[in-house]
Design a protein around this motif. Structure first.
Motif, PDB file in Angstrom:
ATOM      1  N   ASN A 183       3.429 -15.149  16.356  1.00  0.00           N
ATOM      2  CA  ASN A 183       2.406 -15.290  15.324  1.00  0.00           C
ATOM      3  C   ASN A 183       2.928 -16.147  14.168  1.00  0.00           C
ATOM      4  O   ASN A 183       3.470 -15.622  13.201  1.00  0.00           O
ATOM      5  CB  ASN A 183       1.991 -13.901  14.827  1.00  0.00           C
ATOM      6  N   HIS A 185       1.481 -17.535  11.823  1.00  0.00           N
ATOM      7  CA  HIS A 185       0.866 -17.230  10.521  1.00  0.00           C
ATOM      8  C   HIS A 185       1.707 -16.195   9.766  1.00  0.00           C
ATOM      9  O   HIS A 185       1.876 -16.280   8.555  1.00  0.00           O
ATOM     10  CB  HIS A 185      -0.542 -16.691  10.720  1.00  0.00           C
ATOM     11  N   ALA A 186       2.217 -15.215  10.519  1.00  0.00           N
ATOM     12  CA  ALA A 186       3.006 -14.163   9.890  1.00  0.00           C
ATOM     13  C   ALA A 186       4.294 -14.737   9.323  1.00  0.00           C
ATOM     14  O   ALA A 186       4.748 -14.325   8.261  1.00  0.00           O
ATOM     15  CB  ALA A 186       3.314 -13.070  10.906  1.00  0.00           C
ATOM     16  N   ARG A 313      -7.260 -19.933  12.111  1.00  0.00           N
ATOM     17  CA  ARG A 313      -6.892 -18.780  12.935  1.00  0.00           C
ATOM     18  C   ARG A 313      -7.288 -19.027  14.350  1.00  0.00           C
ATOM     19  O   ARG A 313      -8.180 -19.744  14.609  1.00  0.00           O
ATOM     20  CB  ARG A 313      -7.602 -17.524  12.453  1.00  0.00           C
TER      21      ARG A 313
ATOM     22  N   ALA B  97      -1.607 -10.142  10.214  1.00  0.00           N
ATOM     23  CA  ALA B  97      -0.609 -11.155  10.582  1.00  0.00           C
ATOM     24  C   ALA B  97       0.558 -10.427  11.238  1.00  0.00           C
ATOM     25  O   ALA B  97       1.624 -10.299  10.661  1.00  0.00           O
ATOM     26  CB  ALA B  97      -0.166 -11.927   9.343  1.00  0.00           C
ATOM     27  N   LEU B  98       0.338  -9.923  12.445  1.00  0.00           N
ATOM     28  CA  LEU B  98       1.372  -9.166  13.145  1.00  0.00           C
ATOM     29  C   LEU B  98       1.617  -9.786  14.513  1.00  0.00           C
ATOM     30  O   LEU B  98       0.751 -10.426  15.084  1.00  0.00           O
ATOM     31  CB  LEU B  98       0.936  -7.715  13.333  1.00  0.00           C
ATOM     32  N   ALA B  99       2.817  -9.567  15.033  1.00  0.00           N
ATOM     33  CA  ALA B  99       3.145 -10.024  16.386  1.00  0.00           C
ATOM     34  C   ALA B  99       3.092  -8.823  17.322  1.00  0.00           C
ATOM     35  O   ALA B  99       3.895  -7.910  17.197  1.00  0.00           O
ATOM     36  CB  ALA B  99       4.525 -10.657  16.410  1.00  0.00           C
ATOM     37  N   PRO B 100       2.129  -8.815  18.248  1.00  0.00           N
ATOM     38  CA  PRO B 100       1.943  -7.643  19.101  1.00  0.00           C
ATOM     39  C   PRO B 100       3.135  -7.323  19.996  1.00  0.00           C
ATOM     40  O   PRO B 100       3.369  -6.167  20.319  1.00  0.00           O
ATOM     41  CB  PRO B 100       0.709  -7.992  19.940  1.00  0.00           C
ATOM     42  N   LYS B 161       4.592  -3.764   5.192  1.00  0.00           N
ATOM     43  CA  LYS B 161       5.204  -5.075   5.086  1.00  0.00           C
ATOM     44  C   LYS B 161       5.200  -5.538   3.633  1.00  0.00           C
ATOM     45  O   LYS B 161       6.197  -6.042   3.124  1.00  0.00           O
ATOM     46  CB  LYS B 161       4.403  -6.077   5.939  1.00  0.00           C
TER      47      LYS B 161
END
Lengths: 313, 521
Positions: A183, A185-186, A313, B97-100, B161
């Motif tokens: 991600n 964006h993160a 997005r 805004a997280l990475a699964p 976060k």
């Protein structure tokens, strides 16, 4: 059956496995790095070819072997930069760019090779890396000659697997890299520039690919011919999926493929009446099978092949 | 992060006369806002009122054209999210805004250490995360993979976060949009607790009941301007609803309706939540030649209701009769064949295919009809002619028959979709948020067409969050609240207060009005 046993119990067979696996380890780690930040790099086949050529050419012109490896790495990084600029800031199709680089780098290698070596019926040779016996360890029966009488680049490949595994999973940079592939964006929201991270990582990954190619001309063989990469790059792309994007499993996959390859080479010489092409097919066939079994559980980086644009997005 | 030392509150944040324009559109105009330590302020407004833009300016994602942002007295440099984070501003985005594929701890720790470090301090990070989660009652398992978490848990991770980055000011952008009612309740008590521990919060919402229950002070935005500021204890849902919508509600000329036969009848329909809010026993009738308006704050089942009528969802129980008949199957082809046209809520995702041409998009829904194809071959000439007619009749500016539809502006794309739907001559028209994101001129055009369809004898089901629009176009109005429909009131009786009550779930007045109306008939 005893034929099989003879093959499987010979030191030569297992020693060959590690040798055959080496370029695959370099290449797979390279692809893995690129994909971990979210970019597919199908330029690998061409980058390996170019690495093989430019590494060989440097040594042929008097450079020492490690300089040859370094030149290959630098050339790979440049192709990586090209791929990165096209796919990251410009956001072009990663498939098309990668295939384009493969076609270009392969032809360009042959062109430069022909410029440097205009006429010769048999390709000129260099003095390649010699096996380096690790003191003490190489005296261990069976395991010693298999693991510890390899050429230096093979040791380097094994060290790189460990380094990469540590780097990706134990350092803040590795976490940022993995996050970029999941991600971007993160990553951006935490104040790290994912675009820069992607470009640099693709360059590093491509350098590894080129070193895998250089291993072919500077250790496995001692000369360059244009078709020598023979699809190893594509195998690396598949091995990364097989490995679930993990360095340790990438090593395992490379070894598995190399095992099938070494095995079929020896099988060819002892089994009569079967066309040898059938044996050549064997490692690929078995790789597809292994891929089917393993890839189902694989966790794909979520942002793989998605260009990043701020605010979208 | 100590609680306020004196009873006099300390100012932690000040937005001073912020103005932001996007081309000709002014998203924020002269907006001033302040936040004190330990306070929860709600930013209330309809979609497009400029709430998210304002907060993006605060967080440094946009640069304001005019005005200043000050955090604890210090001016914040514009356009730098990193600076906002350092100043103690944390933002919880509507889309996480997280990475699964990564764990909670990994998600929280990303970017919090210097990059060039041989070993990441996992143990220290874990201890800090656990301490924070205990302090604020945000329970999470640091080693769980984010893909295994519920939406509510993901939100906790997002909040953690921000807290991990030492946020003292927390902005939550429509935090309940994705939560269940219980999860939302849990969130509110967490917010209270955070405020008591000295954090200051801005809570963006367009849901009245949340604003009333979660905040100390409410700032109402309308069309980019602050129109009112109230202490929550001194206001009411009704007052806020009318402030949000605006007092003067214009009613365009609308010919009287002549309701005909019942075109569509739903009897106690339940639809489970397939990615959206569920319907829990919905009954209504739609007559020929009338417009039934459905109001409500978003996420109460509007999308599912539109999907039900247009054939995307089949009822789990209850019945849906089209023209008095139960359709053979509840799917889109049958719905289209039965004369149901739809204007989808999201015209880019559901209403069009951006990279295909205008004519392809125009005939897409009816490609199998004899009008546009024969024996599996597309009748290109007919398709082009129909497209040209729509472009001309509906004044779709910028469109060419062979051009890609992606290039059209929102208003023109909506005109094309309207033309496509209305040219098929539907008996029933489902219009979901038909004027969302359009400018005034385009809105007027859309409204005119919807009135035309009604005048022609179609039944129009208008689902909208825009009260002015619903009042202007509808004959009867129902509110949708938590998957249920309120009684229908005649539009003549619809004032901001009644509608506010209906949307808030208080239906006693509406029931009386419905009874009165049916008595009068």
């Amino acid at each position: 059956m005893s034929v099989l046993f003879d093959i499987l119990s010979s030191v030569g067979m297992w020693e060959a496995v590690l040798r055959i696996a080496t370029p695959l380890i370099f290449g797979t780690l390279g692809v893995l790095l690129c994909e971990r930040v979210g970019v597919l790099n199908l330029g690998i086949e061409g980058i390996m070819t170019f690495g093989a050529m430019v590494g060989w050419l440097s040594v042929y012109n008097g450079a020492d072997l490690w300089t040859g490896m370094l030149v290959a790495a630098a050339a790979g990084a440049m192709f990586g930069l090209l791929h990165a600029l096209m796919t990251v800031p410009l956001g072009l199709s990663q498939h098309v760019t990668g295939l384009g680089i493969t076609l270009f780098a392969s032809s360009f290698s042959y062109y430069l090779f022909r410029l440097a070596v205009p006429t010769s019926s048999s390709p000129p040779t260099v003095e390649p890396f010699r096996p380096l016996a690790v003191p003490v360890l190489s005296d261990i029966p069976f395991v010693g000659p298999v693991l510890f009488t390899q050429t230096p680049p093979t040791y380097l490949a094994l060290v790189l697997v460990a380094l990469l595994a540590w780097g990706l999973y134990r350092t803040p940079l590795g976490l940022a890299l993995r996050m970029t592939g999941e991600n971007p964006h993160a990553v951006d929201a935490q104040g790290i520039d994912p675009v820069r991270l992607r470009i640099v990582t693709i360059m590093a990954g491509s350098a590894l690919m080129a070193m895998g190619g250089a291993f072919l001309t500077l250790a496995a063989f001692n000369s360059f011919f244009p078709t020598m990469v023979q699809g190893r790059g594509w195998i690396c792309v598949a091995l990364v999926v097989f490995a679930s994007w993990k360095p340790g499993r990438a090593l395992l996959g490379a070894l598995l493929f190399a095992f099938f390859d070494a095995f079929q080479l020896r099988l060819q010489t002892v089994v009569d009446g079967v066309p040898y092409q059938l044996f050549l097919m064997l490692p690929y066939l078995l790789s597809i099978l292994a891929l089917i079994l393993m890839a189902r559980r694989a966790r794909v980086p979520q942002a793989l092949m998605q260009p990043y644009r701020r605010g979208e997005r | 992060m100590s609680p306020p030392a004196s009873p006099t509150a300390t100012r932690v944040l000040e937005l001073d006369r912020i103005t932001k324009r996007f081309g000709p559109v002014t998203a924020n105009e002269d907006v001033s806002l302040h936040l004190d330590r330990g306070e929860i302020v709600s930013l209330l407004g309809e979609n497009g009122a400029g709430k998210t833009t304002l907060m993006s300016i605060l967080f440094g994602q946009y640069t304001a054209d005019e005005g200043h942002v000050r955090v604890e007295g210090q001016e914040l440099p514009p356009g730098k999210p990193r600076a906002a984070i350092r100043a103690g501003v944390g933002m919880v985005h509507q889309h996480f805004a997280l990475a699964p594929n990564l764990t909670v701890l990994e998600n929280v720790m990303t970017g919090t250490e210097p990059l060039w470090k041989f070993r990441s301090d996992r143990a220290g990070g874990r201890a800090r995360l656990i301490a924070l989660s205990e302090k604020f009652g945000l329970k999470v398992d640091p080693d769980a993979r984010v893909s295994d978490l519920s939406v509510g848990e993901c939100q906790r991770v997002e909040i953690l976060k921000a807290l991990y980055n030492d946020a003292r000011i927390l902005i939550l952008d429509e935090p309940t949009a994705v939560l269940t009612a219980q999860e939302a309740e849990g969130l509110f008590s967490t917010l209270r607790e955070m405020a008591q521990k000295g954090l200051s919060l801005i809570f963006i919402s367009h849901k009245l009941h949340e604003v009333m229950s979660a905040s100390d002070r409410v700032v109402v935005l309308r069309r980019g301007r602050v129109v009112a500021e109230r202490k929550t204890s001194q206001t009411s849902k009704e007052e806020l609803a009318s402030l949000m919508v605006g007092r003067e509600v214009k009613r365009p000329a609308r010919p009287p309706s002549t309701p005909g036969r019942v075109l569509l009848e739903a009897v106690d329909v339940h639809v489970g939540g397939r990615g959206g809010a569920s319907l829990k026993g919905v009954s209504f009738r739609l007559h020929a030649g009338e417009t039934l308006g459905i109001i409500g704050v978003s996420g109460n089942g509007q999308t599912t209701l539109a999907g039900l009528v247009s054939g995307l969802h089949a009822p789990d129980s209850g019945s849906l009769l089209i023209d008095g008949q139960t359709p053979a199957r509840h799917d889109v082809p049958h719905a289209i064949a039965a004369g149901i046209g739809r204007i989808p809520e999201d015209r880019n995702a559901e209403g069009s295919i951006g990279d295909m041409t205008t004519w392809e998009n125009t005939v897409l829904e009816r490609i199998w009809s004899p009008e546009f194809s024969r024996r599996g071959m597309v009748k290109r000439a007919a398709a082009r002619a129909a497209t040209e007619a729509i472009i001309r009749d509906y004044d779709v500016r910028g469109a060419t028959v062979e051009g890609r539809i992606r290039l059209l502006s929102g208003g023109n794309m909506q005109k094309l979709i309207l033309g496509r739907v209305l040219n098929a001559g539907p008996d029933i028209l489902v219009a979901a948020q038909p004027s969302r994101g359009l400018d005034e001129g385009a809105i007027a055009g859309v409204h005119e067409r919807l009135l035309e369809a009604r005048g022609r004898g179609a039944g129009v089901l208008l689902i909208s969050e825009d009260l002015e629009e619903v009042i202007g176009l509808s004959d009867r109005i129902r509110a949708i609240v938590n998957g249920r429909l309120s009684p229908a009131i005649p539009v003549e009786k619809a004032d901001a207060q009644t509608l506010g009550l209906m949307m808030a779930g208080d239906w006693s007045a509406a029931a009386a009005l419905e009874a009165e109306a049916s008595h009068a008939l």
